[in-house]
Design a protein around this motif. Sequence first.
Motif, PDB file in Angstrom:
ATOM      1  N   TRP A 215       0.832  -1.149  -0.028  1.00 28.65           N
ATOM      2  CA  TRP A 215       0.118   0.096   0.074  1.00 28.65           C
ATOM      3  C   TRP A 215       0.901   1.209   0.046  1.00 28.65           C
ATOM      4  O   TRP A 215       0.385   2.163   0.188  1.00 28.65           O
ATOM      5  CB  TRP A 215      -0.866  -0.059   1.333  1.00 28.65           C
TER       6      TRP A 215
ATOM      7  N   VAL B 102      -2.892   6.579   0.593  1.00 30.82           N
ATOM      8  CA  VAL B 102      -3.970   6.056  -0.112  1.00 30.82           C
ATOM      9  C   VAL B 102      -5.309   6.580   0.328  1.00 30.82           C
ATOM     10  O   VAL B 102      -6.054   7.315  -0.768  1.00 30.82           O
ATOM     11  CB  VAL B 102      -4.192   4.736   0.112  1.00 30.82           C
TER      12      VAL B 102
ATOM     13  N   LYS C  42      -2.370   6.946  -7.721  1.00 29.52           N
ATOM     14  CA  LYS C  42      -3.956   6.946  -7.974  1.00 29.52           C
ATOM     15  C   LYS C  42      -4.253   7.184  -9.332  1.00 29.52           C
ATOM     16  O   LYS C  42      -3.479   7.690  -9.959  1.00 29.52           O
ATOM     17  CB  LYS C  42      -4.475   7.795  -6.855  1.00 29.52           C
TER      18      LYS C  42
ATOM     19  N   CYS D 105     -10.925   5.406 -11.780  1.00 22.16           N
ATOM     20  CA  CYS D 105     -11.514   4.398 -10.735  1.00 22.16           C
ATOM     21  C   CYS D 105     -12.904   5.169 -10.008  1.00 22.16           C
ATOM     22  O   CYS D 105     -13.615   4.336  -9.773  1.00 22.16           O
ATOM     23  CB  CYS D 105     -10.350   4.346  -9.647  1.00 22.16           C
TER      24      CYS D 105
ATOM     25  N   CYS E 202      -9.940  -1.580  -9.968  1.00 21.67           N
ATOM     26  CA  CYS E 202      -9.022  -0.704  -9.197  1.00 21.67           C
ATOM     27  C   CYS E 202      -8.865  -1.256  -7.590  1.00 21.67           C
ATOM     28  O   CYS E 202      -9.699  -1.987  -7.117  1.00 21.67           O
ATOM     29  CB  CYS E 202      -9.905   0.848  -9.139  1.00 21.67           C
ATOM     30  N   TYR E 203      -7.465  -0.847  -7.191  1.00 25.04           N
ATOM     31  CA  TYR E 203      -7.214  -1.305  -5.929  1.00 25.04           C
ATOM     32  C   TYR E 203      -6.591  -0.240  -4.904  1.00 25.04           C
ATOM     33  O   TYR E 203      -5.916   0.557  -5.583  1.00 25.04           O
ATOM     34  CB  TYR E 203      -6.222  -2.571  -6.133  1.00 25.04           C
ATOM     35  N   HIS E 204      -6.698  -0.495  -3.824  1.00 19.51           N
ATOM     36  CA  HIS E 204      -5.968   0.065  -2.905  1.00 19.51           C
ATOM     37  C   HIS E 204      -4.377  -0.118  -2.679  1.00 19.51           C
ATOM     38  O   HIS E 204      -3.712   0.627  -2.850  1.00 19.51           O
ATOM     39  CB  HIS E 204      -6.278   0.052  -1.222  1.00 19.51           C
TER      40      HIS E 204
ATOM     41  N   TYR F  44     -15.096   2.879  -7.796  1.00 20.37           N
ATOM     42  CA  TYR F  44     -14.129   2.623  -6.715  1.00 20.37           C
ATOM     43  C   TYR F  44     -13.893   3.943  -5.892  1.00 20.37           C
ATOM     44  O   TYR F  44     -14.196   5.111  -6.367  1.00 20.37           O
ATOM     45  CB  TYR F  44     -12.854   2.085  -7.407  1.00 20.37           C
TER      46      TYR F  44
ATOM     47  N   THR G 142      -7.662   4.998  -5.385  1.00 19.13           N
ATOM     48  CA  THR G 142      -7.181   3.608  -5.700  1.00 19.13           C
ATOM     49  C   THR G 142      -6.359   3.743  -7.101  1.00 19.13           C
ATOM     50  O   THR G 142      -6.643   4.889  -7.805  1.00 19.13           O
ATOM     51  CB  THR G 142      -8.390   2.748  -5.922  1.00 19.13           C
TER      52      THR G 142
END
Length: 291
Positions: free
Chosen positions: A84, A91, A141, A146, A164-166, A151, A155
Amino acid sequence: MKLRISAKPVKLAAGMLLATGAAAMSAGAANASEVVYNNIPSPLPGNFASFGNEAYSLSEFGGLIELAGAARKNPKVTVAMSSWACQSGGVYQDTCETPKPNRKFKWPITLNLYDVGPGNTVGAKIGSVTRTFSLPYRPSKNDPVCVAKGYEAGTWYDAATNHCYHGMAFAITFKPVHVELRQQAIVTVSYNTTNHGPTPVGPAACSSTSGGCYYDSLNVAITEPSEGTLSLGSQPTKALYLSSTWPAMYCGSSTPVGSFGPTAPIEGACASGSPYETEEGIQPAISVSAR
């Protein structure tokens, strides 16, 4: 004058080459390792659910596994992780930026192997290895893509999965540990962070930067049964094995807070409530090969 070569030494040399080749192949087969447990999907997804030492007050985290096949010597373990970390920003502050994606952060991580005691208790530690890895930052980001997809802001977008992800998934592999496993083993990883780990780092220069310290954003990946990631071996218990100063991580088990041991089974209210908020039966995403 024609030069004539006797067939006898040629046949002898060919026989020696065949014998040498066969011996080399036998030695190679004897030294080849085979996968005896696998809970890591291929290809890796963009990210996994995960637990980090800093966020969950951990100093050691892992699970109990049961191996398939017959190979047990010199196990080599791969662990899926989640980063992360941002090179600047954070984030949840919607400020995460990683302008140099090839830049890595080096940090030592320890693998521990234990026998399984009576009643799935922790037996003797039979092996341990520490390796300093070059670890990645997650991408910057991508709010325009996202947020439009529903989302959270902050992300990153993974074109391969169109999600999309953290955090960002990656894997680390430890050198073989020169021990012989039994059919069941407890496998854990451990590393230091600012306030947690076996020997907390304490405040450092990175603590005052916008991105914070990389190791505080480093997590161990977990998988949920519905994901179907377990392709080899089995998981004999729904308990996790950890050491944490956060009492809730033990889910009411008899393991003393701050000590290494099993949690209560991660099921029912323990699974759905804080701090887990996951499916029942979660386990670390790891793979083991042996000879």
